[in-house]
Design an enzyme around this catalytic site. Structure first.
Site, PDB file in Angstrom:
ATOM      1  N   TYR A   1       0.822  -1.215   0.000  1.00 51.94           N
ATOM      2  CA  TYR A   1       0.000   0.000   0.000  1.00 51.94           C
ATOM      3  C   TYR A   1       0.857   1.268   0.000  1.00 51.94           C
ATOM      4  O   TYR A   1       0.365   2.350  -0.260  1.00 51.94           O
ATOM      5  CB  TYR A   1      -0.943   0.029   1.206  1.00 51.94           C
ATOM      6  CG  TYR A   1      -1.992  -1.076   1.204  1.00 51.94           C
ATOM      7  CD1 TYR A   1      -2.334  -1.732   0.029  1.00 51.94           C
ATOM      8  CD2 TYR A   1      -2.644  -1.445   2.366  1.00 51.94           C
ATOM      9  CE1 TYR A   1      -3.287  -2.733   0.019  1.00 51.94           C
ATOM     10  CE2 TYR A   1      -3.603  -2.447   2.369  1.00 51.94           C
ATOM     11  CZ  TYR A   1      -3.911  -3.098   1.187  1.00 51.94           C
ATOM     12  OH  TYR A   1      -4.845  -4.085   1.174  1.00 51.94           O
TER      13      TYR A   1
ATOM     14  N   LYS B   1       3.764 -15.166   1.364  1.00 52.59           N
ATOM     15  CA  LYS B   1       3.766 -16.015   0.170  1.00 52.59           C
ATOM     16  C   LYS B   1       5.223 -16.213  -0.238  1.00 52.59           C
ATOM     17  O   LYS B   1       5.660 -15.767  -1.301  1.00 52.59           O
ATOM     18  CB  LYS B   1       2.959 -15.359  -0.956  1.00 52.59           C
ATOM     19  CG  LYS B   1       1.469 -15.318  -0.730  1.00 52.59           C
ATOM     20  CD  LYS B   1       0.776 -16.642  -1.050  1.00 52.59           C
ATOM     21  CE  LYS B   1       0.730 -16.883  -2.536  1.00 52.59           C
ATOM     22  NZ  LYS B   1       0.079 -18.176  -2.856  1.00 52.59           N
TER      23      LYS B   1
ATOM     24  N   ASP C   1      -2.653 -17.875   1.227  1.00 55.07           N
ATOM     25  CA  ASP C   1      -3.852 -18.518   0.663  1.00 55.07           C
ATOM     26  C   ASP C   1      -4.288 -19.681   1.541  1.00 55.07           C
ATOM     27  O   ASP C   1      -5.475 -19.866   1.824  1.00 55.07           O
ATOM     28  CB  ASP C   1      -3.619 -18.951  -0.791  1.00 55.07           C
ATOM     29  CG  ASP C   1      -2.308 -19.688  -1.005  1.00 55.07           C
ATOM     30  OD1 ASP C   1      -1.436 -19.646  -0.098  1.00 55.07           O
ATOM     31  OD2 ASP C   1      -2.138 -20.316  -2.065  1.00 55.07           O
TER      32      ASP C   1
ATOM     33  N   ASP D   1      -4.829  -7.147   5.887  1.00 62.08           N
ATOM     34  CA  ASP D   1      -6.077  -6.449   5.598  1.00 62.08           C
ATOM     35  C   ASP D   1      -7.179  -7.480   5.321  1.00 62.08           C
ATOM     36  O   ASP D   1      -8.281  -7.437   5.890  1.00 62.08           O
ATOM     37  CB  ASP D   1      -5.832  -5.559   4.367  1.00 62.08           C
ATOM     38  CG  ASP D   1      -6.936  -4.563   4.117  1.00 62.08           C
ATOM     39  OD1 ASP D   1      -7.888  -4.527   4.905  1.00 62.08           O
ATOM     40  OD2 ASP D   1      -6.851  -3.822   3.117  1.00 62.08           O
TER      41      ASP D   1
ATOM     42  N   ASP E   1     -10.145  -9.105   8.206  1.00 59.84           N
ATOM     43  CA  ASP E   1     -11.578  -8.960   7.943  1.00 59.84           C
ATOM     44  C   ASP E   1     -12.252 -10.326   7.915  1.00 59.84           C
ATOM     45  O   ASP E   1     -13.345 -10.500   8.452  1.00 59.84           O
ATOM     46  CB  ASP E   1     -11.815  -8.257   6.600  1.00 59.84           C
ATOM     47  CG  ASP E   1     -12.000  -6.755   6.778  1.00 59.84           C
ATOM     48  OD1 ASP E   1     -11.654  -6.250   7.860  1.00 59.84           O
ATOM     49  OD2 ASP E   1     -12.495  -6.097   5.844  1.00 59.84           O
TER      50      ASP E   1
END
Ligand code: NAD
Length: 370
Positions: A143, A194, A227, A251, A255
């Protein structure tokens, strides 16, 4: 009790002041009972500050936040300010505080309380007793990484670019937060990236591994690809204690994890900075919900996420574990007594207002302190 801890309250907009009002009641109660007393002050942020002071947050409020031992934030935003330019958005208040106070570790607990177990979309046997803490790095990663932007290629196509970047020191400081938290919990950290397809992920894994071996040999460290972590959070979420991850994966995963609990009005969060030489750490605590303009002024907002944010503040900023646990127990007991605000209403329960839920928490506190 000496009021030597400075606490800045920033109620904000919409239901922010409504739910903060109930927390103010808890703080008054702690003082009245000689349990704890703080040097409390209040300031405007968000739309309220735009209206009164012409900016989402004044430099004076930022300075007061920096000089406080902890900041308790409500929520900002609402349709009234939606059409203002980007630098006048109410949300600038929270982004400014995070940046100016150097708050880089976002803590999002996902806890399932027994009385609300049916609020989860997952089966009760999968989420019963769930208690996860997700630590998300919140000031770095893709970001913020450079280069970024949209460029036009020679053939006329456009190309959008964002860059995932992490340095060892950025990884170490957020991993330290996770390891320290694990020591206060079940002693387990799962680091998520990852590393199979991203160099920054490989550096993340190597850095967390080295830090764990050097400074936290007592904490059990595991690694998981992001994942797979998403899948495991839905398949068997109770396998996790503390999860630490970067900004982008955090993020999404935080959630996902919060929705395992099924109720926005119940979830607190914290964002922590690095400790200084004296061990003092700037920190901001807030519910994960927004200003809920659709129910503002109706007196029906659930005050428990804000109240539980105060409990987090007492635990992590002031080391007041017993007092924090007492507030958490009082919230749980209020729910066990069969009352619910509208957002968590269930068949057979009695629907109550913000004030009534706040009063029930106070009654339970009174009972627990007796
Ligand atoms: P929201 O969290 O405000 O509301 C989503 C839904 O959940 C609404 O139906 C609302 O009524 C309900 N809800 C939220 N908190 C509740 C509570 N405590 N009790 C009962 N019901 C509750 O999210 P949104 O509608 O997407 O955003 C509304 C405004 O809040 C926007 O201006 C947005 O930018 C802002 N916002 C601010 C923050 C923050 O201050 N950190 C976070 C998210 C959204």
């Amino acid at each position: 009790m000496p009021a030597n801890k400075k606490l800045l309250m920033l109620p904000g907009d919409g239901i922010g002041p409504e739910v903060m009002g109930e927390v103010a009641g808890v703080l008054e109660w702690l003082d009245r009972k000689n349990i704890a007393s703080f040097d409390i002050s209040e300031a405007l942020v968000g739309g309220a500050a735009i209206d009164a002071e012409g900016t989402p947050i004044t430099p004076d409020t930022v300075a007061r936040a920096r000089g406080s031992d902890a900041v308790l934030f409500g929520a900002v935003g609402g349709p009234k300010w939606d059409k203002l330019g980007f630098d006048m958005r109410p949300e600038i208040a929270i982004l400014t505080l995070r940046r100016e106070l150097g708050l880089f570790a976002n803590l999002r607990p996902a806890t399932v309380l027994d009385p609300l177990i049916d609020a989860s979309t997952l089966k009760p046997e999968v989420v019963r007793g769930l208690d996860i803490m997700i630590v998300r790095e919140s000031t770095g990663g893709i970001y913020f990484g450079e280069p970024r932007g949209v460029e036009t290629l020679p053939d006329g196509q456009k190309r959008g670019i964002n860059t995932e970047v992490y340095t060892t020191s950025e990884i170490e400081r957020v991993a330290r937060v996770a390891f320290d938290l694990a020591r206060q919990r079940q002693g387990r950290v799962c680091s998520v990236e990852k590393a199979n397809v991203m160099e920054s992920g490989l550096l993340w894994r190597q850095t967390v591994t080295a830090l764990g071996a050097a400074e936290y040999p007592d904490v059990a460290l595991a690694h998981m690809y992001a994942d797979n972590c998403a899948m495991q959070l839905v398949r068997n979420p109770r396998q996790f204690d503390v999860i630490v991850t970067g900004n982008l994966f955090g993020d999404i995963l935080s959630d996902l994890a919060s929705m395992l609990t099924g109720s926005l009005g119940m979830l607190p969060s914290a964002t922590l900075g690095a400790p200084d030489a004296s061990g003092r750490r700037l920190a901001l605590y807030e519910p994960i919900h927004g200003s809920a303009p659709d129910i503002t002024g109706q007196g029906i907002a659930n005050p428990l996420a804000q109240t539980l944010s105060l409990a987090m503040l007492l635990r992590y900023s002031f080391g007041m574990k017993d007092e924090a646990a007492m507030i958490e127990r009082a919230c749980l007991a209020a729910l066990e007594s069969g009352i619910r605000t509208a957002d968590i209403m269930q068949p057979g329960m009695r629907r109550v207002t913000t004030r009534e839920m706040g009063a029930a928490v106070m009654r339970e506190l009174e009972r627990l302190a007796a």
